[in-house]
Enzyme design. Structure first.
Site, short mmCIF file in Angstrom:
data_model
loop_
_atom_site.label_atom_id
_atom_site.label_comp_id
_atom_site.label_asym_id
_atom_site.label_seq_id
_atom_site.Cartn_x
_atom_site.Cartn_y
_atom_site.Cartn_z
N GLN A 100 15.87 26.38 10.60
CA GLN A 100 16.55 25.28 11.32
C GLN A 100 16.47 25.52 12.84
OE1 GLN A 100 18.56 26.69 8.45
NE2 GLN A 100 17.25 25.36 7.29
N ASP A 136 12.25 22.12 12.69
CA ASP A 136 10.94 21.45 12.60
C ASP A 136 10.12 21.57 13.87
OD1 ASP A 136 11.74 20.56 10.05
OD2 ASP A 136 12.80 18.89 10.97
N LYS A 168 7.95 26.58 13.66
CA LYS A 168 8.20 28.04 13.62
C LYS A 168 7.24 28.75 12.68
CE LYS A 168 12.56 27.37 12.54
NZ LYS A 168 12.77 25.95 12.84
N GLY A 193 11.69 24.24 5.68
CA GLY A 193 10.32 23.99 5.24
C GLY A 193 9.40 24.47 6.34
N HIS A 194 8.80 25.64 6.17
CA HIS A 194 7.93 26.19 7.21
C HIS A 194 6.47 26.00 6.80
CE1 HIS A 194 11.43 28.88 8.78
NE2 HIS A 194 11.62 27.59 8.96
N THR A 238 24.00 22.53 10.06
CA THR A 238 23.89 23.18 8.76
C THR A 238 25.02 24.20 8.66
OG1 THR A 238 22.36 24.20 7.19
CG2 THR A 238 22.21 24.96 9.50
N ASN A 243 16.55 24.69 2.21
CA ASN A 243 16.58 23.50 3.07
C ASN A 243 15.46 23.58 4.11
OD1 ASN A 243 17.88 25.66 4.30
ND2 ASN A 243 19.52 24.45 5.22
P1 IMP Z 1 21.93 21.12 5.05
O1 IMP Z 1 21.36 22.32 5.74
O2 IMP Z 1 21.12 20.69 3.86
O3 IMP Z 1 23.39 21.26 4.74
O4 IMP Z 1 21.83 19.86 6.07
C1 IMP Z 1 22.59 19.80 7.26
C2 IMP Z 1 21.76 19.19 8.38
O5 IMP Z 1 20.72 20.08 8.76
C3 IMP Z 1 21.06 17.88 8.00
O6 IMP Z 1 21.03 17.05 9.15
C4 IMP Z 1 19.66 18.33 7.64
O7 IMP Z 1 18.70 17.29 7.81
C5 IMP Z 1 19.47 19.43 8.67
N1 IMP Z 1 18.49 20.44 8.25
C6 IMP Z 1 18.67 21.43 7.36
N2 IMP Z 1 17.58 22.20 7.26
C7 IMP Z 1 16.69 21.69 8.11
C8 IMP Z 1 15.36 22.08 8.50
O8 IMP Z 1 14.79 23.06 8.02
N3 IMP Z 1 14.77 21.30 9.45
C9 IMP Z 1 15.39 20.24 10.02
N4 IMP Z 1 16.62 19.85 9.70
C10 IMP Z 1 17.27 20.58 8.76
#
Ligand code: IMP
Length: 426
Positions: A229, A13, A16, A40-41, A244, A38
């Protein structure tokens, strides 16, 4: 250098999407190499490009609004094909030209996320004492199946015979989990039909993306690798287990694309303060009113899940660590404008439980360190229209210089607002 890799420096976040959209103007290929939907850009675009202006991309690479770029989903990404088809359709409805096979490619080796993976993700979270706070999108289970060598790949979607076999085998394993939890079993026939339909839609885009990229590199094309991420969410180098399940730092850019290790420019994106979504240690986290105010000023809500982001001060110990892991040549500092009217604080050391000071990020007990702060006077001026470093308020310049001094990384670009042109190049 014809290849540039953009990575998030802390927990994602960082902005990027905007940086990639900016760099894509001078790029031939934009390639996602890890994560899934997962991510969000967010791009804030002139109204003539995307109507309402704001565009949130989850799987489609952030170069998509530039008609000259080829956008590639690399093998390191986990793809929910149903979500991908919907995202593409949504973008097309907003007038963005996506022609599968021309400006949008998907690696046949990328692994597939099923609805069953999402349920498994939620089941795993509900069974954990210490929650990770995942996005619930099935990311971890899909990568686990890849490691367990039972996953489906995007290329299977256009091979019905192997798809049915693999799906039937996978269902046996999933149903062992679902049945005792009182959940519906994986419906092989319905899932098969959905996947085949998505495969038919995506067929023109499904290619050996690694081969395409190696050929492009040999032909001197400019390639932009879009990290998702951030380094501290990296499966191996992040704040394990609160990470992640992919390799979010530069190392993942090689394995996640099929391009051989080669010299590239690595740009680390970091916010002028720190944020985190989900659980896990966050040494500089704020719990007071300043956190509320910064969250409101920076509109700090997750672009995938809408969760309020946790807020903290800039952490030079963490940034220095991620700079080392990623090999970042320079930083892009984003959201500096958000700090207007706030005091400025930087963590410059951690005090460990035994009282010693360190500038190194520990692998364990990060929740027990006490950050030592450098406090600096803030700035009250609105800097959204500043385009020249020298025109920034002196206190803002001092803050940027202190970041460089304490992280050992040059700040090459500063973002002072969400718009495409709100950048200061140095
Ligand atoms: P997962 O990727 O859904 O398995 O989540 C694992 C961890 O990564 C959690 O704390 C999510 O909130 C975090 N996370 C995953 N994708 C993002 C992203 O794009 N931005 C911020 N945090 C993320």
């Amino acid at each position: 250098m014809p290849t540039t890799c953009v990575v998030g420096i802390l927990w994602g976040d960082e902005g990027k999407g905007k940086v990639i959209d900016y760099l894509a103007a001078e790029t031939d290929y934009v390639v996602r190499f890890g994560g899934g939907h997962n991510a969000g850009h967010t791009l804030v675009l002139p109204p003539e490009i995307a109507g309402e202006g704001k565009l949130v991309l989850h799987l489609v690479p952030s170069g998509i609004v530039h008609s000259h770029t080829v956008n590639v989903i690399g093998n390191g990404v986990v793809v929910d094909p149903i979500h991908l088809c919907q995202e593409i359709e949504k973008l097309q409805k907003r007038g963005i030209s996506i022609e599968l096979g021309r400006n949008m490619l998907v690696s046949e080796r990328a692994h597939v996320i099923l609805e069953a993976h999402q349920r498994q993700d939620q089941l795993a979270e509900s069974g954990r004492n210490s929650k990770i706070g995942t996005t619930g999108r099935g990311i971890g289970p899909a990568y686990s199946d890849r490691c367990g060598r039972i996953g489906l790949r995007v290329g299977d979607l256009i091979r019905p015979d192997t798809l049915r076999q693999a799906l039937t085998a996978l269902a046996v394993q999933k149903n062992v989990l679902f049945e005792p939890a009182g959940m519906a079993p994986l419906d092989v026939d319905a899932t098969f039909d959905q996947l085949v339909a998505a495969g038919e839609k995506l067929r023109p885009a499904i290619v050996d993306a690694g081969l395409v990229l190696r050929q492009a590199r040999n032909a001197g094309k400019r390639i932009l690798l879009e990290g998702a991420q951030g380094c501290l969410l990296d499966l191996e180098h992040g704040t394990y287990p609160f990470v992640t399940s992919s390799h979010a730092t530069t190392g993942g850019a090689y394995s996640g694309t099929g391009m051989p290790p080669h010299e590239m420019l690595t740009v680390g994106i970091v916010k002028a303060y720190a944020t985190r979504v989900g659980e896990g240690p966050f040494p500089t986290e704020l719990f007071d009113e300043t956190a509320e105010q910064l969250r409101a000023a920076g509109k700090e809500y997750g672009s995938t899940t809408g969760r309020p982001r946790r807020i903290g001060w800039f952490d030079t110990v963490a940034v220095r660590y991620s700079g080392g892991i990623s090999g970042a040549h320079e930083l892009v500092l984003t959201s500096l404008d958000v700090l207007q009217g706030f005091p400025l604080k930087l963590a410059v050391d951690y005090k460990l439980a035994d009282g010693t000071l360190t500038k190194n990020l520990p692998a364990f007990d990060l929740d027990k360190v006490e950050p030592q702060f450098l406090e600096m006077p803030g700035f009250d001026e609105n800097i959204c229209d500043v385009r020249d470093f020298d025109a920034l308020p002196q206190n803002a310049k001092n803050y940027v210089t202190a970041i460089e001094e304490h992280t050992g990384l040059r700040v090459g670009t500063i973002s002072v607002g969400p718009g495409r042109d709100q950048l200061i190049k140095r």
